[in-house]
Design a protein around this motif. Structure first.
Motif, PDB file in Angstrom:
ATOM      1  N   GLY A 185       7.468   5.321  -4.888  1.00  7.96           N
ATOM      2  CA  GLY A 185       7.851   5.741  -6.238  1.00  7.96           C
ATOM      3  C   GLY A 185       7.829   7.249  -6.394  1.00  7.96           C
ATOM      4  N   GLU A 186       6.790   7.895  -5.889  1.00 15.01           N
ATOM      5  CA  GLU A 186       6.694   9.358  -5.966  1.00 15.01           C
ATOM      6  C   GLU A 186       7.824  10.030  -5.203  1.00 15.01           C
ATOM      7  N   GLU A 193      10.310   6.933 -14.906  1.00 12.23           N
ATOM      8  CA  GLU A 193       9.369   5.810 -14.879  1.00 12.23           C
ATOM      9  C   GLU A 193       9.958   4.625 -14.125  1.00 12.23           C
ATOM     10  N   ASP A 238       0.814  -1.218   0.000  1.00 10.82           N
ATOM     11  CA  ASP A 238       0.000   0.000   0.000  1.00 10.82           C
ATOM     12  C   ASP A 238       0.847   1.267   0.000  1.00 10.82           C
ATOM     13  N   GLU A 239       2.157   1.137   0.152  1.00  6.17           N
ATOM     14  CA  GLU A 239       3.067   2.287   0.148  1.00  6.17           C
ATOM     15  C   GLU A 239       3.827   2.449  -1.163  1.00  6.17           C
ATOM     16  N   TYR A 240       3.772   1.453  -2.040  1.00  6.16           N
ATOM     17  CA  TYR A 240       4.640   1.473  -3.222  1.00  6.16           C
ATOM     18  C   TYR A 240       4.443   2.696  -4.109  1.00  6.16           C
ATOM     19  N   ALA A 241       3.224   3.144  -4.287  1.00  3.89           N
ATOM     20  CA  ALA A 241       3.006   4.348  -5.111  1.00  3.89           C
ATOM     21  C   ALA A 241       3.694   5.551  -4.475  1.00  3.89           C
ATOM     22  N   ALA A 242       3.559   5.711  -3.168  1.00  2.00           N
ATOM     23  CA  ALA A 242       4.202   6.830  -2.468  1.00  2.00           C
ATOM     24  C   ALA A 242       5.726   6.688  -2.493  1.00  2.00           C
ATOM     25  N   GLU A 288       6.635  -0.882  -6.970  1.00  2.80           N
ATOM     26  CA  GLU A 288       5.904  -2.149  -6.895  1.00  2.80           C
ATOM     27  C   GLU A 288       6.576  -3.204  -7.772  1.00  2.80           C
ATOM     28  N   ALA A 300       9.880   5.388 -10.405  1.00  2.53           N
ATOM     29  CA  ALA A 300       8.521   5.344  -9.861  1.00  2.53           C
ATOM     30  C   ALA A 300       7.999   3.925  -9.672  1.00  2.53           C
ATOM     31  N   ALA A 301       8.625   2.940 -10.288  1.00  4.77           N
ATOM     32  CA  ALA A 301       8.105   1.570 -10.326  1.00  4.77           C
ATOM     33  C   ALA A 301       8.493   0.745  -9.100  1.00  4.77           C
TER      34      ALA A 301
END
Length: 168
Positions: A18-19, A41, A12-16, A47, A44-45
């Motif tokens: 990456g950002e 890109e 649940d943290e992977y997007a954050a 995940e 950001a990846a």
């Protein structure tokens, strides 16, 4: 420095994660160089990286994400320098708002401890040649240049090799 925890990142943290990684690299001017085209890109990846690597995060006592590092093993898709008996540091990033709090040092120490716990002989990494400040951070943690592992992913981009020997 406030209380800091280093742990495995959660899905649940992977997007954050990456950002944060993209923001940290942007703050350091990485994307001003045309040779970094498309690298955002990959950064950001998180995940995708977590499928075959360890994505560690640094969080404060409130759970705020402060930094991250990806730990690569031989044979992983993100491997650049790593060989058998080694771990590789990739994509060490600290939120621009959390700089100066020792987050990068704590993440680096966590990888060195992981390598020792796993019986690895060394930790390796590569870094853009002109990033003298980050090189000094690594050198404070025992990393030394290994010029034989320098490489060019693109003709105009030199990445310098570094390694820290792990004592057992």
């Amino acid at each position: 420095m406030s209380e800091l925890t280093i742990r495995q990142g959660r899905p649940d943290e992977y997007a954050a994660v990456g950002e944060l990684t993209v923001a940290a690299y942007a703050a350091d001017g990485y994307f001003e160089d045309v040779s970094m085209d498309g690298y955002a890109e990959e950064l950001a990846a998180a995940e995708d990286r977590a499928k075959d690597s360890d994505v560690l995060v640094a969080v404060d006592e409130s759970g705020t994400l402060l930094g991250t590092v990806t730990v690569i093993r031989p044979g992983s898709r993100g491997a650049e320098l790593v060989r058998e008996g080694e771990l590789e540091i990739r994509m060490l990033a600290v939120s621009p708002q959390a700089r100066g709090r020792g987050v990068a040092s704590e993440l680096t120490r966590a990888v060195l401890r992981m390598a020792a716990d796993e019986g690895c002989a060394r930790v390796v990494l590569c870094s853009v040649a002109d990033r003298v400040k980050v090189h000094a951070l690594y050198e404070r943690h025992g990393f030394r240049r290994i010029p034989e592992r320098d490489w060019r992913p693109e003709p105009n981009l030199l990445l310098l090799g570094f390694a820290a020997e792990i004592e057992h």
